[in-house]
Design an enzyme around this catalytic site. Sequence first.
Site, short mmCIF file in Angstrom:
data_model
loop_
_atom_site.label_atom_id
_atom_site.label_comp_id
_atom_site.label_asym_id
_atom_site.label_seq_id
_atom_site.Cartn_x
_atom_site.Cartn_y
_atom_site.Cartn_z
N ARG A 1 1.15 -1.34 -0.34
CA ARG A 1 -0.16 -0.16 0.00
C ARG A 1 0.54 1.13 0.31
O ARG A 1 0.73 2.31 -0.81
CB ARG A 1 -0.51 -0.17 1.28
CG ARG A 1 -1.95 1.50 1.38
CD ARG A 1 -2.55 1.26 2.70
NE ARG A 1 -3.68 2.36 2.23
CZ ARG A 1 -4.67 2.78 1.42
NH1 ARG A 1 -5.21 1.34 0.86
NH2 ARG A 1 -5.26 4.05 2.18
N ILE B 1 -8.08 5.08 -0.09
CA ILE B 1 -7.76 6.57 0.73
C ILE B 1 -5.85 6.98 0.87
O ILE B 1 -5.33 5.87 0.52
CB ILE B 1 -7.78 5.62 2.24
CG1 ILE B 1 -9.39 5.55 2.78
CG2 ILE B 1 -7.30 6.85 3.16
CD1 ILE B 1 -9.94 5.97 2.51
N ASN C 1 -11.95 16.87 -1.89
CA ASN C 1 -12.96 15.59 -2.40
C ASN C 1 -13.80 16.05 -2.52
O ASN C 1 -14.72 17.21 -1.45
CB ASN C 1 -12.42 14.68 -0.70
CG ASN C 1 -13.15 13.43 -1.41
OD1 ASN C 1 -13.33 12.86 -2.38
ND2 ASN C 1 -14.05 12.78 0.26
N THR C 2 -15.01 15.53 -2.81
CA THR C 2 -15.75 15.58 -3.43
C THR C 2 -17.14 13.99 -3.06
O THR C 2 -16.89 13.45 -2.76
CB THR C 2 -16.76 16.37 -5.28
OG1 THR C 2 -18.30 16.23 -4.45
CG2 THR C 2 -16.34 14.86 -6.08
N HIS C 3 -18.30 14.82 -2.05
CA HIS C 3 -18.45 13.09 -0.96
C HIS C 3 -20.16 12.90 -0.78
O HIS C 3 -20.91 15.03 -0.64
CB HIS C 3 -18.18 13.42 0.41
CG HIS C 3 -18.63 11.96 1.12
ND1 HIS C 3 -18.23 10.87 1.01
CD2 HIS C 3 -19.86 12.35 1.98
CE1 HIS C 3 -18.88 9.98 1.80
NE2 HIS C 3 -19.65 10.69 1.92
N ASP D 1 -8.20 15.62 4.80
CA ASP D 1 -6.84 15.95 5.94
C ASP D 1 -6.75 14.16 5.66
O ASP D 1 -7.01 13.46 5.86
CB ASP D 1 -7.37 16.23 7.47
CG ASP D 1 -8.56 15.48 7.84
OD1 ASP D 1 -9.73 14.84 7.28
OD2 ASP D 1 -9.31 16.06 8.58
N ALA D 2 -6.20 13.39 7.45
CA ALA D 2 -5.70 12.55 7.45
C ALA D 2 -7.08 11.22 7.18
O ALA D 2 -6.59 10.01 7.06
CB ALA D 2 -4.68 12.27 8.32
N GLY D 3 -7.84 11.64 7.91
CA GLY D 3 -9.31 10.77 8.44
C GLY D 3 -9.92 10.56 7.34
O GLY D 3 -9.28 11.78 6.12
N ASP E 1 -13.36 11.96 5.26
CA ASP E 1 -13.93 12.73 5.15
C ASP E 1 -14.40 13.52 6.30
O ASP E 1 -15.16 14.26 6.39
CB ASP E 1 -14.89 11.54 4.03
CG ASP E 1 -15.60 11.08 3.31
OD1 ASP E 1 -14.24 11.51 2.31
OD2 ASP E 1 -16.61 10.10 3.50
C1 GAR Z 1 -19.58 10.60 -6.84
O1 GAR Z 1 -20.85 10.86 -6.56
C2 GAR Z 1 -18.13 10.96 -5.81
O2 GAR Z 1 -19.20 12.19 -4.58
C3 GAR Z 1 -18.07 9.69 -5.37
O3 GAR Z 1 -18.83 9.15 -6.56
C4 GAR Z 1 -18.95 9.28 -7.34
C5 GAR Z 1 -18.03 9.40 -8.23
O4 GAR Z 1 -19.06 9.59 -9.51
N1 GAR Z 1 -17.28 9.68 -3.77
C6 GAR Z 1 -17.52 9.12 -2.89
O5 GAR Z 1 -18.47 8.27 -2.71
C7 GAR Z 1 -15.91 8.62 -1.96
N2 GAR Z 1 -16.40 8.67 -1.04
P1 GAR Z 1 -17.98 9.90 -10.61
O6 GAR Z 1 -17.19 8.61 -11.40
O7 GAR Z 1 -20.13 9.91 -11.96
O8 GAR Z 1 -17.71 11.69 -11.14
#
Ligand code: GAR
Length: 215
Positions: free
Chosen positions: A78, A105, A120-122, A154-156, A158
């Site tokens: 890893r 991660i 990051n987008t979540h 950050d290190a966690g 989300d």
């Molecule tokens: C998105 O909804 C993103 O937030 C999620 O994966 C999808 C990717 O969509 N990420 C996570 O869940 C990370 N924890 P995409 O490949 O169509 O951009």
Amino acid sequence: MHTPSGHPVAATSVARVVVLASGAGSNLAALLAAHDSPGFGARVVGLVTDKPDAGALDLARGAGIASAVVAPADFADRADWDRGVGEAVAVFRPDLVVLAGFMRILSPAFLDRFPGRVVNTHPALLPAFPGAHGVRDALAHGVKVTGCTVHVVDAGVDTGPILAQVAVPVLPDDDEAALHERIKVAERALLVETVGRIAREGLTVTGGRAVVGAH
Ligand code: GAR
């Protein structure tokens, strides 16, 4: 752009954005659709993926964007893989690194290479429902409103400082796929808006809080 201590790290007129994605790449597509707009302020210069069959790779190729596949199977462990991702990202000399559906991660060592510059987008309203199944977990909990979050990594898992959020209603007949699709519509708009604002106005991270536009 600013480091965590608030000092400018880049004075470029167009911020160089590297996207990390594992999946279909609709968020990457939204950034690619925006980055030619005059005044957007950011340009996707590279894609790094852990999956050789990620749909995001086709999108990058179609847009003439360079990409790199850094698959865990090609590394001894890893830590080696994580270093490989760092090397692949660094090649593109990013001002900003955007995790857009990157389902692994990254280590503190990776984050130290790009301090305060990884977002990051979540697909949930953090700090609720972090992790790989944010949509499924929100549905299972029976929430009536969920949404999406763009945050500094950050290190966690989300847990990093939140930059922007949008709420999305959960409808009575929603299953995971339907809800995720509705979230992703809001998510793409939020990600594009936030990346553009970071590029144009800067990003400051201090004391666990992130602010766009603080100079
Ligand atoms: C998105 O909804 C993103 O937030 C999620 O994966 C999808 C990717 O969509 N990420 C996570 O869940 C990370 N924890 P995409 O490949 O169509 O951009």
